[in-house]
Motif scaffolding. Structure first.
Motif, PDB file in Angstrom:
ATOM      1  N   UNK B  28       0.854  -1.198   0.000  1.00 38.64           N
ATOM      2  CA  UNK B  28       0.000   0.000   0.000  1.00 38.64           C
ATOM      3  C   UNK B  28       0.879   1.233   0.000  1.00 38.64           C
ATOM      4  N   UNK B  29       0.447   2.273  -0.704  1.00 35.93           N
ATOM      5  CA  UNK B  29       1.147   3.549  -0.569  1.00 35.93           C
ATOM      6  C   UNK B  29       0.677   4.220   0.728  1.00 35.93           C
ATOM      7  N   UNK B  30       0.968   5.518   0.882  1.00 35.99           N
ATOM      8  CA  UNK B  30       0.788   6.126   2.198  1.00 35.99           C
ATOM      9  C   UNK B  30      -0.631   6.573   2.515  1.00 35.99           C
ATOM     10  N   UNK B  31      -0.797   7.103   3.705  1.00 28.43           N
ATOM     11  CA  UNK B  31      -2.073   7.695   4.117  1.00 28.43           C
ATOM     12  C   UNK B  31      -3.196   6.673   4.152  1.00 28.43           C
ATOM     13  N   UNK B  52       4.991  -3.820   2.073  1.00 25.45           N
ATOM     14  CA  UNK B  52       5.673  -2.838   1.239  1.00 25.45           C
ATOM     15  C   UNK B  52       4.871  -1.545   1.275  1.00 25.45           C
ATOM     16  N   UNK B  53       5.552  -0.442   1.607  1.00 24.20           N
ATOM     17  CA  UNK B  53       4.863   0.844   1.578  1.00 24.20           C
ATOM     18  C   UNK B  53       5.848   1.944   1.221  1.00 24.20           C
ATOM     19  N   UNK B  54       5.470   3.200   1.445  1.00 21.56           N
ATOM     20  CA  UNK B  54       6.288   4.314   0.953  1.00 21.56           C
ATOM     21  C   UNK B  54       6.907   5.167   2.064  1.00 21.56           C
ATOM     22  N   UNK B  55       6.565   4.899   3.335  1.00 17.17           N
ATOM     23  CA  UNK B  55       7.166   5.649   4.445  1.00 17.17           C
ATOM     24  C   UNK B  55       7.762   4.688   5.461  1.00 17.17           C
ATOM     25  N   UNK B  56       9.007   4.928   5.837  1.00 17.36           N
ATOM     26  CA  UNK B  56       9.645   4.073   6.828  1.00 17.36           C
ATOM     27  C   UNK B  56       8.950   4.165   8.191  1.00 17.36           C
ATOM     28  N   UNK B  57       8.269   5.288   8.433  1.00 16.66           N
ATOM     29  CA  UNK B  57       7.628   5.503   9.740  1.00 16.66           C
ATOM     30  C   UNK B  57       6.490   4.512  10.008  1.00 16.66           C
ATOM     31  N   UNK B 105      -1.737   2.540  -4.065  1.00 18.38           N
ATOM     32  CA  UNK B 105      -2.169   2.892  -5.418  1.00 18.38           C
ATOM     33  C   UNK B 105      -1.093   2.411  -6.405  1.00 18.38           C
ATOM     34  N   UNK B 106      -0.290   3.321  -6.992  1.00 21.97           N
ATOM     35  CA  UNK B 106       0.639   2.913  -8.057  1.00 21.97           C
ATOM     36  C   UNK B 106       1.593   1.781  -7.653  1.00 21.97           C
ATOM     37  N   UNK B 107       2.239   1.833  -6.471  1.00 21.97           N
ATOM     38  CA  UNK B 107       3.132   0.719  -6.127  1.00 21.97           C
ATOM     39  C   UNK B 107       2.389  -0.624  -6.045  1.00 21.97           C
ATOM     40  N   UNK B 108       1.144  -0.593  -5.610  1.00 18.97           N
ATOM     41  CA  UNK B 108       0.344  -1.814  -5.543  1.00 18.97           C
ATOM     42  C   UNK B 108       0.039  -2.352  -6.931  1.00 18.97           C
ATOM     43  N   UNK B 109      -0.272  -1.442  -7.831  1.00 19.56           N
ATOM     44  CA  UNK B 109      -0.524  -1.824  -9.218  1.00 19.56           C
ATOM     45  C   UNK B 109       0.686  -2.564  -9.780  1.00 19.56           C
ATOM     46  N   UNK B 110       1.871  -1.962  -9.573  1.00 17.56           N
ATOM     47  CA  UNK B 110       3.102  -2.572 -10.087  1.00 17.56           C
ATOM     48  C   UNK B 110       3.374  -3.914  -9.410  1.00 17.56           C
ATOM     49  N   UNK B 111       3.145  -3.972  -8.097  1.00 14.70           N
ATOM     50  CA  UNK B 111       3.413  -5.215  -7.366  1.00 14.70           C
ATOM     51  C   UNK B 111       2.523  -6.354  -7.848  1.00 14.70           C
ATOM     52  N   UNK B 112       1.262  -6.048  -8.143  1.00 18.40           N
ATOM     53  CA  UNK B 112       0.360  -7.089  -8.647  1.00 18.40           C
ATOM     54  C   UNK B 112       0.845  -7.619  -9.996  1.00 18.40           C
ATOM     55  N   UNK B 113       1.234  -6.676 -10.882  1.00 16.43           N
ATOM     56  CA  UNK B 113       1.734  -7.087 -12.192  1.00 16.43           C
ATOM     57  C   UNK B 113       2.971  -7.976 -12.065  1.00 16.43           C
ATOM     58  N   UNK B 114       3.928  -7.539 -11.217  1.00 12.99           N
ATOM     59  CA  UNK B 114       5.184  -8.279 -11.061  1.00 12.99           C
ATOM     60  C   UNK B 114       4.933  -9.618 -10.364  1.00 12.99           C
ATOM     61  N   UNK B 115       4.075  -9.608  -9.349  1.00 13.42           N
ATOM     62  CA  UNK B 115       3.774 -10.840  -8.631  1.00 13.42           C
ATOM     63  C   UNK B 115       3.168 -11.883  -9.567  1.00 13.42           C
ATOM     64  N   UNK B 116       2.290 -11.404 -10.430  1.00 14.39           N
ATOM     65  CA  UNK B 116       1.627 -12.313 -11.361  1.00 14.39           C
ATOM     66  C   UNK B 116       2.614 -12.968 -12.319  1.00 14.39           C
ATOM     67  N   UNK B 117       3.612 -12.189 -12.724  1.00 11.19           N
ATOM     68  CA  UNK B 117       4.647 -12.738 -13.613  1.00 11.19           C
ATOM     69  C   UNK B 117       5.331 -13.944 -12.975  1.00 11.19           C
TER      70      UNK B 117
END
Lengths: 168, 168
Positions: B28-31, B52-57, B105-117
């Motif tokens: 997931x991305x942030x917020x 996997x996300x976008x903020x280390x916090x 959003x976008x990182x999840x989209x990419x992760x789904x595509x890559x995971x599927x591969x």
């Protein structure tokens, strides 16, 4: 304390400025705002650009009222902690977001009676006066609906899930 | 009877392929996207989950799990998207998840595509913020996701997305 938050992306000075002016007019000393990447100098409230998630939750927990953009992070956290939340949606026409989905989110959630919504600055000041004396409400369950959890868990375990009456 | 035999066979096959617990990559991305992912994590009980996300916090919210940070990206910045994709490729390659789940959003989209591969099953839960139409990422990736969910009944369609409750 009143906690104002505009989330992790762009600034939203139109919201924070309105609260700042209202706090000055009404003599409210105890307002804290997380303002995002903004250079605006606020006169009547204390402000920080970003705060970490732990502090975010603590600020919401100790707030008597949360004022926010119509972002789901802010809305869900306030509902989880049983806080009244007043949101003003960002508008694409004012360069505050890429599209107007926050207007749609705010409209739908306010119809459900879960949140208070102000669609412009004037309405925001008005609702601030009304909501100022507010009490906490029931907390949201810490988890999503059991139906949703069950559907995802079944899918993980079996690769299938039965939805809308059809097996996938 | 037939149905339950089918499920048993699937489970036996799953056990034969993966002697360990199912590996879930949750992205997931942030917020609001991250807050919604946290609300469905109960569905991953009994699985080996990496986040996997976008903020280390956000790390402190998921102690004991593998945790990766990628840069946030959106479809307006091709270079940022490529960086995110490169980093996600190495995460997906390393984790070899059985299931990839994202709330956007976008990182999840990419992760789904890559995971599927790499043969993972994929789950896309569209954000509850999308009340009028699906997110762009969701509309792009949804048809290829094994489980494609919306959180609003009026957005559900027979061919997907499906409605199985919401995070609230």
């Amino acid at each position: 304390m009143i906690f104002v938050t505009v989330g992790t992306q762009g600034h939203f000075d139109r919201l924070v400025r309105t609260v700042d002016e209202w706090a000055g007019m009404r003599g409210k000393p105890d307002v804290f705002a997380q303002i995002g990447p903004s250079d605006y100098r606020y006169e009547n409230i204390s402000a920080e650009r970003f705060i970490d998630p732990g502090e975010f939750r603590r600020r919401v927990e100790s707030a008597s009222l949360v004022i926010a953009h119509a972002g789901m992070g802010s809305i869900i956290t306030a509902l989880e902690l049983g806080k009244r939340i007043l949101v003003m949606p960002r508008r694409a026409s004012l360069g505050e977001h890429r599209n107007d989905h926050q207007v749609a989110t705010a409209t739908r959630f306010s119809e459900q009676g879960r949140i208070e919504v102000a669609f412009d600055e004037q309405e925001l000041s008005l609702k601030l006066d009304q909501l100022e004396v507010s009490c906490d409400q029931d907390r949201l369950d810490p988890q999503a609906s059991s139906h949703l959890i069950g559907a995802i868990r079944t899918f993980i375990e079996t690769g299938h899930v039965r939805l809308d009456g059809d097996a996938l | 009877m037939l149905q339950s035999n089918g499920l048993q066979n699937d489970q036996i096959r799953a056990l034969a392929t993966h002697s360990a617990r199912p590996k879930v990559l949750a992205v997931a991305s942030g917020g609001g996207h991250w807050v919604q992912l946290m609300r469905i994590r109960h569905a991953f009980e009994g699985c080996e989950v990496s986040y996997v996300t976008v903020h280390d916090s956000y790390r402190a919210q998921v102690p004991g799990h593998n945790f990766y940070v990628v840069n946030d990206a959106n479809r307006w910045s091709k270079i940022a998207l490529m960086k995110t994709a490169a980093r996600l490729s190495s995460v997906v390659w390393r984790e070899r998840p059985d299931i990839v789940v994202s709330t956007g959003a976008a990182p999840g989209y990419l992760a789904l595509r890559l995971g599927r591969l790499l043969g993972a099953r994929t789950v896309w839960l569209d954000s509850i913020a999308n009340v009028e139409q699906l997110s762009m990422s969701g509309a792009w990736v949804g048809h290829s996701a094994d489980l494609w969910l919306t959180q609003w009944p009026h957005l559900a369609r027979p061919e997907g997305p499906h409605y199985a409750g919401s995070v609230l």
